[in-house]
Design a protein around this motif. Sequence first.
Motif, PDB file in Angstrom:
ATOM      1  N   ASN A  35       4.576  -9.439 -39.623  1.00 21.84           N
ATOM      2  CA  ASN A  35       3.204  -9.910 -39.846  1.00 21.84           C
ATOM      3  C   ASN A  35       2.190  -9.114 -39.035  1.00 21.84           C
ATOM      4  O   ASN A  35       1.035  -9.529 -38.889  1.00 21.84           O
ATOM      5  N   LEU A  36       2.645  -7.985 -38.492  1.00 23.42           N
ATOM      6  CA  LEU A  36       1.799  -7.064 -37.724  1.00 23.42           C
ATOM      7  C   LEU A  36       1.286  -7.673 -36.422  1.00 23.42           C
ATOM      8  O   LEU A  36       0.254  -7.267 -35.890  1.00 23.42           O
ATOM      9  N   HIS A  37       2.020  -8.670 -35.917  1.00 21.21           N
ATOM     10  CA  HIS A  37       1.737  -9.189 -34.569  1.00 21.21           C
ATOM     11  C   HIS A  37       2.673  -8.481 -33.591  1.00 21.21           C
ATOM     12  O   HIS A  37       3.765  -8.051 -33.975  1.00 21.21           O
ATOM     13  N   ILE A  38       2.258  -8.412 -32.335  1.00 25.43           N
ATOM     14  CA  ILE A  38       3.095  -7.714 -31.353  1.00 25.43           C
ATOM     15  C   ILE A  38       4.493  -8.333 -31.351  1.00 25.43           C
ATOM     16  O   ILE A  38       4.638  -9.565 -31.446  1.00 25.43           O
ATOM     17  N   ASP A  39       5.509  -7.488 -31.286  1.00 21.91           N
ATOM     18  CA  ASP A  39       6.889  -7.962 -31.282  1.00 21.91           C
ATOM     19  C   ASP A  39       7.192  -8.488 -29.875  1.00 21.91           C
ATOM     20  O   ASP A  39       7.266  -7.715 -28.907  1.00 21.91           O
ATOM     21  N   LEU A  40       7.364  -9.807 -29.767  1.00 22.57           N
ATOM     22  CA  LEU A  40       7.477 -10.417 -28.436  1.00 22.57           C
ATOM     23  C   LEU A  40       8.764 -10.009 -27.724  1.00 22.57           C
ATOM     24  O   LEU A  40       8.785  -9.881 -26.492  1.00 22.57           O
ATOM     25  N   ASP A  41       9.842  -9.772 -28.493  1.00 25.80           N
ATOM     26  CA  ASP A  41      11.091  -9.322 -27.846  1.00 25.80           C
ATOM     27  C   ASP A  41      10.895  -7.934 -27.241  1.00 25.80           C
ATOM     28  O   ASP A  41      11.340  -7.648 -26.130  1.00 25.80           O
ATOM     29  N   ALA A  42      10.201  -7.089 -28.014  1.00 24.86           N
ATOM     30  CA  ALA A  42       9.950  -5.727 -27.508  1.00 24.86           C
ATOM     31  C   ALA A  42       9.022  -5.788 -26.295  1.00 24.86           C
ATOM     32  O   ALA A  42       9.223  -5.063 -25.312  1.00 24.86           O
ATOM     33  N   LEU A  43       8.026  -6.671 -26.344  1.00 22.96           N
ATOM     34  CA  LEU A  43       7.111  -6.794 -25.206  1.00 22.96           C
ATOM     35  C   LEU A  43       7.876  -7.284 -23.972  1.00 22.96           C
ATOM     36  O   LEU A  43       7.650  -6.799 -22.849  1.00 22.96           O
ATOM     37  N   ALA A  44       8.805  -8.228 -24.197  1.00 21.12           N
ATOM     38  CA  ALA A  44       9.587  -8.759 -23.062  1.00 21.12           C
ATOM     39  C   ALA A  44      10.343  -7.629 -22.362  1.00 21.12           C
ATOM     40  O   ALA A  44      10.491  -7.632 -21.138  1.00 21.12           O
ATOM     41  N   LYS A  45      10.816  -6.661 -23.159  1.00 16.28           N
ATOM     42  CA  LYS A  45      11.577  -5.544 -22.557  1.00 16.28           C
ATOM     43  C   LYS A  45      10.637  -4.549 -21.860  1.00 16.28           C
ATOM     44  O   LYS A  45      11.012  -3.901 -20.897  1.00 16.28           O
ATOM     45  N   THR A  46       9.403  -4.440 -22.376  1.00 18.54           N
ATOM     46  CA  THR A  46       8.474  -3.422 -21.851  1.00 18.54           C
ATOM     47  C   THR A  46       7.688  -3.905 -20.642  1.00 18.54           C
ATOM     48  O   THR A  46       7.303  -3.109 -19.789  1.00 18.54           O
ATOM     49  N   VAL A  47       7.437  -5.222 -20.598  1.00 20.74           N
ATOM     50  CA  VAL A  47       6.402  -5.725 -19.691  1.00 20.74           C
ATOM     51  C   VAL A  47       6.683  -5.436 -18.212  1.00 20.74           C
ATOM     52  O   VAL A  47       5.746  -5.244 -17.423  1.00 20.74           O
ATOM     53  N   SER A  48       7.963  -5.344 -17.849  1.00 20.85           N
ATOM     54  CA  SER A  48       8.227  -5.080 -16.426  1.00 20.85           C
ATOM     55  C   SER A  48       8.059  -3.595 -16.073  1.00 20.85           C
ATOM     56  O   SER A  48       8.165  -3.215 -14.904  1.00 20.85           O
ATOM     57  N   HIS A  49       7.790  -2.759 -17.099  1.00 19.01           N
ATOM     58  CA  HIS A  49       7.592  -1.323 -16.831  1.00 19.01           C
ATOM     59  C   HIS A  49       6.130  -0.903 -16.973  1.00 19.01           C
ATOM     60  O   HIS A  49       5.838   0.278 -17.078  1.00 19.01           O
ATOM     61  N   VAL A  50       5.227  -1.867 -17.093  1.00 17.26           N
ATOM     62  CA  VAL A  50       3.802  -1.523 -17.243  1.00 17.26           C
ATOM     63  C   VAL A  50       2.982  -2.240 -16.170  1.00 17.26           C
ATOM     64  O   VAL A  50       3.478  -3.139 -15.492  1.00 17.26           O
ATOM     65  N   ASP A  51       1.726  -1.851 -16.060  1.00 19.41           N
ATOM     66  CA  ASP A  51       0.835  -2.451 -15.053  1.00 19.41           C
ATOM     67  C   ASP A  51      -0.118  -3.475 -15.667  1.00 19.41           C
ATOM     68  O   ASP A  51      -0.822  -4.193 -14.947  1.00 19.41           O
ATOM     69  N   ALA A  52      -0.190  -3.488 -17.011  1.00 20.07           N
ATOM     70  CA  ALA A  52      -1.072  -4.446 -17.693  1.00 20.07           C
ATOM     71  C   ALA A  52      -0.665  -4.509 -19.158  1.00 20.07           C
ATOM     72  O   ALA A  52      -0.003  -3.604 -19.672  1.00 20.07           O
ATOM     73  N   VAL A  53      -1.078  -5.609 -19.801  1.00 18.37           N
ATOM     74  CA  VAL A  53      -0.848  -5.762 -21.244  1.00 18.37           C
ATOM     75  C   VAL A  53      -2.199  -5.899 -21.911  1.00 18.37           C
ATOM     76  O   VAL A  53      -3.070  -6.648 -21.431  1.00 18.37           O
ATOM     77  N   MET A  54      -2.387  -5.159 -23.001  1.00 15.49           N
ATOM     78  CA  MET A  54      -3.608  -5.297 -23.811  1.00 15.49           C
ATOM     79  C   MET A  54      -3.202  -5.951 -25.128  1.00 15.49           C
ATOM     80  O   MET A  54      -2.539  -5.339 -25.956  1.00 15.49           O
ATOM     81  N   ALA A  55      -3.562  -7.228 -25.293  1.00 15.17           N
ATOM     82  CA  ALA A  55      -3.301  -7.901 -26.573  1.00 15.17           C
ATOM     83  C   ALA A  55      -4.435  -7.531 -27.526  1.00 15.17           C
ATOM     84  O   ALA A  55      -5.570  -7.316 -27.082  1.00 15.17           O
ATOM     85  N   VAL A  56      -4.138  -7.435 -28.805  1.00 16.63           N
ATOM     86  CA  VAL A  56      -5.176  -7.056 -29.778  1.00 16.63           C
ATOM     87  C   VAL A  56      -5.155  -8.034 -30.947  1.00 16.63           C
ATOM     88  O   VAL A  56      -4.112  -8.220 -31.582  1.00 16.63           O
ATOM     89  N   HIS A  57      -6.300  -8.630 -31.240  1.00 14.97           N
ATOM     90  CA  HIS A  57      -6.392  -9.567 -32.366  1.00 14.97           C
ATOM     91  C   HIS A  57      -6.847  -8.782 -33.596  1.00 14.97           C
ATOM     92  O   HIS A  57      -7.954  -8.969 -34.117  1.00 14.97           O
ATOM     93  N   MET A  58      -5.972  -7.892 -34.018  1.00 14.51           N
ATOM     94  CA  MET A  58      -6.343  -6.912 -35.039  1.00 14.51           C
ATOM     95  C   MET A  58      -6.629  -7.587 -36.373  1.00 14.51           C
ATOM     96  O   MET A  58      -5.931  -8.502 -36.787  1.00 14.51           O
ATOM     97  N   ARG A  59      -7.673  -7.096 -37.018  1.00  8.67           N
ATOM     98  CA  ARG A  59      -8.147  -7.641 -38.292  1.00  8.67           C
ATOM     99  C   ARG A  59      -8.417  -9.154 -38.171  1.00  8.67           C
ATOM    100  O   ARG A  59      -8.197  -9.918 -39.104  1.00  8.67           O
ATOM    101  N   GLY A  60      -8.862  -9.538 -36.966  1.00  9.30           N
ATOM    102  CA  GLY A  60      -9.321 -10.911 -36.760  1.00  9.30           C
ATOM    103  C   GLY A  60      -8.228 -11.942 -36.616  1.00  9.30           C
ATOM    104  O   GLY A  60      -8.523 -13.137 -36.498  1.00  9.30           O
ATOM    105  N   ALA A  61      -6.944 -11.510 -36.626  1.00  8.12           N
ATOM    106  CA  ALA A  61      -5.847 -12.487 -36.555  1.00  8.12           C
ATOM    107  C   ALA A  61      -5.362 -12.625 -35.115  1.00  8.12           C
ATOM    108  O   ALA A  61      -4.997 -11.636 -34.472  1.00  8.12           O
ATOM    109  N   ALA A  62      -5.353 -13.869 -34.630  1.00  4.62           N
ATOM    110  CA  ALA A  62      -4.971 -14.113 -33.227  1.00  4.62           C
ATOM    111  C   ALA A  62      -3.546 -13.692 -32.961  1.00  4.62           C
ATOM    112  O   ALA A  62      -2.652 -13.925 -33.767  1.00  4.62           O
ATOM    113  N   GLU A  63      -3.326 -13.091 -31.809  1.00  3.57           N
ATOM    114  CA  GLU A  63      -1.976 -12.898 -31.308  1.00  3.57           C
ATOM    115  C   GLU A  63      -1.530 -14.224 -30.663  1.00  3.57           C
ATOM    116  O   GLU A  63      -2.373 -15.078 -30.336  1.00  3.57           O
ATOM    117  N   ASP A  64      -0.238 -14.356 -30.432  1.00  8.94           N
ATOM    118  CA  ASP A  64       0.258 -15.568 -29.784  1.00  8.94           C
ATOM    119  C   ASP A  64      -0.006 -15.445 -28.282  1.00  8.94           C
ATOM    120  O   ASP A  64       0.840 -14.981 -27.512  1.00  8.94           O
TER     121      ASP A  64
END
Length: 419
Positions: A134-163
């Motif tokens: 559904n073109l929302h951020i893949d939460l499993d992939a984010l879970a794996k990435t999040v400890s290797h980044v300094d910040a997360v940028m969520a995007v409500h692309m095309r007006g649709a809320a991310e979780d």
Amino acid sequence: MTTRTVTPRALAIEGGTPTRTAPWPTYDKGDRLLGEAEEAAAVRVIRSRRLFRYDTRPHTETEVGRFEERFRGFCGSAGALAVSSGTTALALALMAAGIGPGSRVACPVFTFAATPSAILLAGAEPVLVPVDENLHIDLDALAKTVSHVDAVMAVHMRGAAEDMDAIVALADQAGVPVFEDAVPAMGVRLRARQLGTFGLAGAFSTQSDKSINTGEGGILVSDDLGLVARAAVLSGAYEGRVRRHFATAELDDLALPLYSFRMDELRGALAAAQLDSLPLRLERLSTNYTRISGELSGLEGIRVRRPIEGAILGDALLLMIESGAATDAEWFARALRAEGIDARAFGDPTDRNVRAFWNWRFLGKDTDGPNGPLASSVRHVARTVDIPLSASMDEQDCADLVSAVRLVAHHLPSARTLA
Ligand SMILES: Cc1ncc(COP(=O)(O)O)c(C=O)c1O
């Protein structure tokens, strides 16, 4: 064997009569929803001869200052700073939070090129995270990435809320801040809260095809007043002018560079005038979107993008072609255009669409390897057809869209082979 309704009409792309010939209402075809209130606001500013926000007036007597105050209230945030664009609002939020050179910022691959560009503008490195069907951020992939980044940028692309609850929970576990690119979603609420207010800071745009249209412009919101004060200095509040925003701001403003990303008084006045009519525009977008997406649900061969808990602005209709074939999506968009409806397939190779992340050569890295971690995202994005919906759409526009999509879906090449 599938039963389908027989549609007698031939497709315009195959020589039939188009569904409509009137221009599809989009901002770049003259659809603006600007009226007397905006004219009066612009004339007032010009007559005042005061076009710069930081002249001698107190903050609350300037157009930009008043817009900031009202927008802050609209979002329920402690602070707001109006600036030159959505991109600069995002970059300033990151910079003011100390996310810059040496930092890595995770963002979803499905977004406008301005999101990774804003991360680069702040001096940081964008880390692309895959999206789901559904073109929302893949939460499993984010879970794996999040400890290797300094910040997360969520995007409500095309007006649709991310979780946002899920994203914030993952980021909290890793101890990194969340920023929201709410540029495409001004005025959308998720779980009774305005998008843009879930993370450390959120950014919006007032560029022409957004909920508020001042040609160019942006605004950031945050409950962290220190962050907003630093962003104000960075945006160009020089020589103590930041104290007009925050009388007690305790910061050494000469320790920060000045990037001149300020908003001017004309735009501030236009934006404030449009805040009055924003609820009406939001209501119209939502009513049309609910009607159109409802009438197109259950159609064979295509699926309307599913928003999280119905939280969507409604200024775009995203149709996923079930066959998953990018060529079907390209054909679908072409057939809709022939029917008189603006439509683009994100994956159309003849269309250098900046919402297709594999076109972001400015990142200088391969983003679309067929077996790479982003391969499934390529498929999800490439099978999607994007149709702009304007708040000015009338009954006939809505009916034309539904009828054209049904007609084209009936003739979809992959659906034909099923029949
Ligand atoms: C998701 C997203 N982020 C950022 C931007 C940039 O906004 P601006 O054009 O105001 O810089 C856009 C513009 O459309 C956008 O769609």
